[in-house]
Design a protein around this motif. Sequence first.
Motif, PDB file in Angstrom:
ATOM      1  N   GLY A 154       0.828  -1.203   0.000  1.00 31.79           N
ATOM      2  CA  GLY A 154       0.000   0.000   0.000  1.00 31.79           C
ATOM      3  C   GLY A 154       0.859   1.249   0.000  1.00 31.79           C
ATOM      4  O   GLY A 154       1.935   1.300  -0.587  1.00 31.79           O
ATOM      5  N   THR A 155       0.393   2.268   0.705  1.00 34.28           N
ATOM      6  CA  THR A 155       1.115   3.547   0.742  1.00 34.28           C
ATOM      7  C   THR A 155       1.825   3.777   2.067  1.00 34.28           C
ATOM      8  O   THR A 155       2.455   4.806   2.273  1.00 34.28           O
ATOM      9  N   GLY A 156       1.710   2.817   2.999  1.00 31.76           N
ATOM     10  CA  GLY A 156       2.311   3.000   4.318  1.00 31.76           C
ATOM     11  C   GLY A 156       3.809   2.756   4.311  1.00 31.76           C
ATOM     12  O   GLY A 156       4.386   2.240   3.351  1.00 31.76           O
ATOM     13  N   ALA A 157       4.454   3.117   5.425  1.00 34.04           N
ATOM     14  CA  ALA A 157       5.902   2.958   5.556  1.00 34.04           C
ATOM     15  C   ALA A 157       6.273   1.702   6.336  1.00 34.04           C
ATOM     16  O   ALA A 157       7.444   1.341   6.402  1.00 34.04           O
ATOM     17  N   LEU A 158       5.291   1.035   6.944  1.00 34.42           N
ATOM     18  CA  LEU A 158       5.576  -0.145   7.763  1.00 34.42           C
ATOM     19  C   LEU A 158       6.132  -1.277   6.909  1.00 34.42           C
ATOM     20  O   LEU A 158       5.639  -1.554   5.822  1.00 34.42           O
ATOM     21  N   ARG A 159       7.167  -1.931   7.442  1.00 37.24           N
ATOM     22  CA  ARG A 159       7.713  -3.135   6.821  1.00 37.24           C
ATOM     23  C   ARG A 159       7.382  -4.330   7.716  1.00 37.24           C
ATOM     24  O   ARG A 159       7.634  -4.302   8.919  1.00 37.24           O
ATOM     25  N   TRP A 160       6.828  -5.362   7.118  1.00 34.78           N
ATOM     26  CA  TRP A 160       6.521  -6.601   7.846  1.00 34.78           C
ATOM     27  C   TRP A 160       6.763  -7.749   6.877  1.00 34.78           C
ATOM     28  O   TRP A 160       6.911  -7.531   5.669  1.00 34.78           O
ATOM     29  N   VAL A 161       6.848  -8.942   7.404  1.00 30.11           N
ATOM     30  CA  VAL A 161       7.178 -10.078   6.541  1.00 30.11           C
ATOM     31  C   VAL A 161       6.154 -10.256   5.422  1.00 30.11           C
ATOM     32  O   VAL A 161       6.491 -10.611   4.286  1.00 30.11           O
ATOM     33  N   ARG A 162       4.898 -10.033   5.742  1.00 28.24           N
ATOM     34  CA  ARG A 162       3.779 -10.032   4.795  1.00 28.24           C
ATOM     35  C   ARG A 162       2.781  -8.992   5.292  1.00 28.24           C
ATOM     36  O   ARG A 162       2.860  -8.571   6.455  1.00 28.24           O
ATOM     37  N   PRO A 163       1.849  -8.549   4.494  1.00 26.62           N
ATOM     38  CA  PRO A 163       0.918  -7.512   4.957  1.00 26.62           C
ATOM     39  C   PRO A 163       0.277  -7.837   6.304  1.00 26.62           C
ATOM     40  O   PRO A 163      -0.261  -8.930   6.505  1.00 26.62           O
ATOM     41  N   LEU A 164       0.361  -6.867   7.222  1.00 23.72           N
ATOM     42  CA  LEU A 164      -0.196  -7.019   8.565  1.00 23.72           C
ATOM     43  C   LEU A 164      -1.649  -6.572   8.554  1.00 23.72           C
ATOM     44  O   LEU A 164      -1.962  -5.465   8.115  1.00 23.72           O
ATOM     45  N   HIS A 165      -2.543  -7.431   9.071  1.00 27.34           N
ATOM     46  CA  HIS A 165      -3.980  -7.141   8.997  1.00 27.34           C
ATOM     47  C   HIS A 165      -4.578  -6.664  10.315  1.00 27.34           C
ATOM     48  O   HIS A 165      -5.456  -5.797  10.323  1.00 27.34           O
TER      49      HIS A 165
END
Length: 678
Positions: A144-155
């Motif tokens: 998306g447009t966020g800056a968060l990095r996670w292993v896979r999209p966080l829901h």
Amino acid sequence: MPDLLIELFSEEIPARMQAKAADDLKGLVTNGLVDAGLTYEGAAGFATPRRLALTVHGVTSRSPDLREEKKGPRVDAPEGAIQGFLKSAGLSSVAEARVVDDPKKGKFYVAETLKPGRAAEDIIADLVPQVVRGFPWPKSMKWGTGALRWVRPLHSVVCTFGPETEDPTVIAVDIEGVSSGNVTYGHRFLAPEPIRVRRFDDYMAALEKAKVVLDPARRRDIILHDAKDLAFAAGLELVEDEGLLHEVAGLVEWPVVLMGSFEARFLEVPDAVIRATIRANQKCFVLRDPATGGLANRFLLTANTVSADGGATIVAGNERVIRARLSDAKFFWEQDLAVPLESRLPKLDSITFHEKLGNQGERVKRIVALAREIAPLVGADPELAARAALLAKADLVTGMVGEFPELQGFMGRTYAERQGEDPAVAAAIEEHYKPQGPSDRVPTEPVSITVALADKLDMLTGFWAIDEKPTGSKDPFALRRAALGVIRIVLENGLRMRLTAFGSTPDLLAFFADRMKVQLREQGARHDLVDAVFGLGGEDDLLLVVRRVDALGHLLASEDGRNLLAGYRRAANILKAEEKKGTAVAATVDPTRFADPAEAVLWAAVSRGAETVSDALGREDFEAAMAALAGLRPPVDAFFEAVLVNAEDPLVRANRLALLAAIRDTCHQVADFSRIEG
């Protein structure tokens, strides 16, 4: 006391990352709580393909108040310094500060401040976003447009906190638009509806009802138990695979074990190939037929769902894929067999081993030459050893090893056996890679030993020659493993070899010494004794090093040995101190300078002992050498009791210091005693 529940719900987490991620979540959160002044009674982390979860039990509800003191200037300091202190300490006047009277420093101001504790809810609200944003995934992504990095999209994020007797509080957390709550989700297909949870116990139970087994250990137990039951019912045995079991348990939330089959004609392919094919491509377990000892034409898969047709469609899909993969394997097998290994050697010239060390073909020539040199030392036939070395890497250019690199060596042995090579040659082609690790066995047959040593020594001397050595934790060419392999092969087979005869430099010998210390320490030996023996320099016969270390250990375990070490240290320390001061030490001991009978007794004992030690070492009789050293203990003790080393007469003093040097030098024939601890 309150309990904390955290769940981070996302798209599928790779199986290989789950265990470490659960441990990281536990460590980061609990360390953060403790750093903030909270305590807890226990914690446990969990992972499934779609979630990381953490429960922390018995968390204190508030961090303690902290009273801090800030030391200020002297009371007679300039006004500017005092005002600066008051401002930094948050005081309005000196009346709010305490005056301390120090006998040495005089009177000075001290500000006392009280830092109030914080509610656990506030600490957790700050901590969780920090943990998520800084989580140490080996690989992560943005979406998306966020800056968060996670292993896979966080829901979603669950974050509840409270005692068992009350409804827990939802800790308000917002991470790039993902807000915390008390809602999670069950199995993607079997129970996708939202689930409202309160604390860990009902969270785990609710997930179980929603077809999610939270605990990875329990998922593994389910898979293993059901697999064994299905195999037994079919009259077969499960070929257990711990690594595959962990991987499969990380791919499913609700494990369902099913059995499939493939055509018996594929059993013509070696068992290891069938197993590698089915494992690598479909993450399935293979089964053994107890009647034949070989594999059966059945396999077990682990589904992540319960299907209406009892799994028939899932099994059929896996059978189609496995049939195609086994067809490829059978093709490679038949094609590879048709080409003699020796005919494949020219292709090795097109494979780069290292840009500075040439291609695989050139490396094979070096290994062949080394094998011819090593063979006589280990009782191997030089021609068989050279033949095995020549063919050792030929399977690297076969179709089967190209498809399954983990089968290198095994396929070479299998093809060599089918093509009529000597059994010792065939065995060496596989075993020259061993040992691959501390639990792997070492080769014991002479030809296999020869090629294994040649392979590893070529790697070590080659990479040392181009200055590509391990640094810190980095060892891209597995040179530490190669060195440990050489050490284990030499020691476990009782081989007499001088490493310098095969290109080992002093720097490389030091590397072997470091690896040997690791090996001997794991076997219970004292690493300082290894240091003491290697400290003599120039010893490159590993078996002799071990024998000398063992003998030295037995000496130091005795009372005579311990007292001799104490006497050596006293002599060495006196010498060191006097040499540092520039005190003269006689070049040789002069008996005419003896002023006390104890000097003559010591000199006679040291002279005899030095000669006996030298003779014993020449015969490699280390026990006799140690016994000779132990015999020095009484005259050394008597000397120090009767004699003042630093006599007023400078010539007597220099002569007595020379006696101490003789003690030191005699001990150093066996080992550098200065490196012995304790």
